[in-house]
Design a protein around this motif. Sequence first.
Motif, mmCIF file in Angstrom:
data_model
loop_
_atom_site.group_PDB
_atom_site.id
_atom_site.type_symbol
_atom_site.label_atom_id
_atom_site.label_comp_id
_atom_site.label_asym_id
_atom_site.label_seq_id
_atom_site.Cartn_x
_atom_site.Cartn_y
_atom_site.Cartn_z
ATOM 1 N N ASN B 24 0.860 -1.175 0.000
ATOM 2 C CA ASN B 24 0.000 0.000 0.000
ATOM 3 C C ASN B 24 0.902 1.232 0.000
ATOM 4 O O ASN B 24 1.583 1.499 0.985
ATOM 5 C CB ASN B 24 -0.870 -0.056 1.270
ATOM 6 N N PRO B 25 0.953 1.965 -1.100
ATOM 7 C CA PRO B 25 1.922 3.062 -1.199
ATOM 8 C C PRO B 25 1.558 4.307 -0.389
ATOM 9 O O PRO B 25 2.378 5.205 -0.245
ATOM 10 C CB PRO B 25 1.931 3.377 -2.696
ATOM 11 N N SER B 26 0.354 4.373 0.150
ATOM 12 C CA SER B 26 -0.055 5.602 0.832
ATOM 13 C C SER B 26 0.626 5.701 2.200
ATOM 14 O O SER B 26 1.165 4.714 2.702
ATOM 15 C CB SER B 26 -1.571 5.621 1.005
ATOM 16 N N PRO B 27 0.615 6.895 2.827
ATOM 17 C CA PRO B 27 1.288 7.043 4.135
ATOM 18 C C PRO B 27 0.736 6.133 5.224
ATOM 19 O O PRO B 27 1.395 5.919 6.233
ATOM 20 C CB PRO B 27 1.050 8.511 4.485
ATOM 21 N N SER B 28 -0.449 5.599 5.030
ATOM 22 C CA SER B 28 -0.996 4.714 6.071
ATOM 23 C C SER B 28 -0.183 3.433 6.192
ATOM 24 O O SER B 28 -0.138 2.828 7.259
ATOM 25 C CB SER B 28 -2.447 4.381 5.766
ATOM 26 N N GLN B 30 -0.722 0.463 5.345
ATOM 27 C CA GLN B 30 -1.453 -0.728 5.769
ATOM 28 C C GLN B 30 -1.407 -1.730 4.628
ATOM 29 O O GLN B 30 -2.247 -1.722 3.736
ATOM 30 C CB GLN B 30 -2.902 -0.362 6.126
ATOM 31 N N SER B 32 -1.474 -5.488 2.796
ATOM 32 C CA SER B 32 -2.457 -6.556 2.984
ATOM 33 C C SER B 32 -1.979 -7.834 2.345
ATOM 34 O O SER B 32 -1.009 -7.852 1.590
ATOM 35 C CB SER B 32 -3.808 -6.134 2.426
ATOM 36 N N ILE B 114 -4.670 -7.407 7.263
ATOM 37 C CA ILE B 114 -5.717 -7.216 6.262
ATOM 38 C C ILE B 114 -5.651 -8.363 5.258
ATOM 39 O O ILE B 114 -4.608 -8.598 4.660
ATOM 40 C CB ILE B 114 -5.548 -5.858 5.561
#
Lengths: 386, 203
Positions: B24-28, B30, B32, B114
């Motif tokens: 998941n490339p976003s700053p979160s 998270q 999976s 996840i």
Amino acid sequence: MTTLAEAPPKSTLSPSASNGDTQLLEVSMGPQHPSTHGVFRMDVSLDGETVVKLKPIFGYLHRNHEKIAENETYLGSMPYTDRLDYFCSITNNWAYALSVETLAGIVVPERAEYLRVITAELTRLQNHTCLAGFLMQDMGASGTPLMYAFREREKILDLFESLTGARMMCNYMRFGGCRVDLPAGWLEQAKTVVAAFPKFLDEFEALLNGNEILMARTQGVGVLSKELAINAGVTGPMLRASGVNYDLRKVDKYGIYDRFQFRIPLGDHGDVYDRYMIRVLEMRESVKILEQAMRDLPEGLIQDPKTKVRNFKPKPGEAYGRIESPKGELGFYLVSDGTPRPYRFRVRPPSLINLTILEDMCLGRNVADVVIILGSVDIVMGEVDR
Amino acid sequence: MTLEPLKLELEEKVPGCGLEIISNPSPSAQHSLLIDPEHAVAVAMYLRDAAHLRFDYCSNVTGIDWPAPNDAGKAKLKDMEEDLEQDEADCATAGYLEVVYHLYSMEKKHGPVILRMRTCDRGLRVHLPSLVSVWRSADFQEREIFDLFGVIFDGHPDLRRILMWDEYTDHPMRRDYVEPDDYEYEPTAHDEVLRKTMNHYAK
């Protein structure tokens, strides 16, 4: 000239072959039943007065909030979140803002975090007092406890109105902060309301805790075991009444909850009485949090200045953010494809998932207990049906 | 929670299961774990019961519709007068539906892990195994995915529509869903509503 209808054949007049004792009666409770707190239906099969089957039926308030949000900008969905659980609009805003902040990596200024805690805990106070009031109303205590609860709620709604302009649909949070700062004199007024709250709780508890009718109707009713509660994803005061120590304010420590001293009340029996008591005790803890937050409230920015308001486009990716709302774990799952609109927007509604075990709690109880058990779950149909 | 050691462990404990880490490339951050449907129940059981993992709480279950890349959002942008039948036929066979499970542990207080599962396509092969036997909390949420996305969960005890009415046949959360023209539009100043109104009276 008219003729009389022919008499029905003898065979249809004979007594029914089935034994009257084993006949089940199917009752449709709702969608307009006063105990359902909205438009919600339960198909209940009764053997005499005992519940042998109960199927909840949803969808009367469904407007596909998630689809609407996919055709709306990120910020444009913020007012829609108010309408999920319309009793607790500020915690809904917070859960959504937290998810977007997780998705886009936004840092929230100190003062805004404090404002969020203050408004969210006030929301929790008014939700829990009203829930206790409604539960008594469902039990037949018409008026008095509910009106006492509403009197206190009114004071908190007045605070919301002077802060956000709306009593229920507050639309208060923004990504990276809050929408407006406190108006002059708000904090003093809020301190007065919070300082008077324990006195109201004393009065409320003196009225209800030892009440014989309340105890007779709620103790041992709707028992939910610890294992089933965990497996069925029950959250919030329902879960803690069954004795599971799981409060996201302690577990995730989202926002600045690690700075406050408060305890998590837990129940022993997991019955309706415990669920009522947990909420009363949680209100006392919320008062403690509020006192600390209002004492320590710093000066400073209320919004992250780097976050764009117009043309806000998070990078592609996904995030799940969750908070401890008064009803349980409220989560938002967002998938971004780099456009100003979310690709997927999902609400994890605590009220709906807490209803998974409604049938298990009601089986074998009287039909009158169904009303109380449902009342103790604390549902708001705006959130269940979305 | 880092997924690489978990992936290796699962591959060892559940022989033959196909796992893939979806980053998941976003700053979160998270990330999976994509699991194959045949071994999903075994993987879920292991995650729930292994003493050091104990993912006893399945918080959120949801679906995502991924039509084939070219068709994404086409139905929405296209003018309503145009004939969509051909596109719809293409769209139904390509792409896939995805189901996402967010797992936490109430006992160990960790998470999330996840899990994702994908269907073969968006037409007929939309069967996935149900995880209600592992986590009861998936019950209403899988029914909701069946209702709104059209994923069929094999082994679900009570797979009925939950939010839409029983006679309804479509799946409103799909990206190519077109609203039925079964009500009167109020002509207002919005372009989209005016276009719908014109469309309605032309029929």
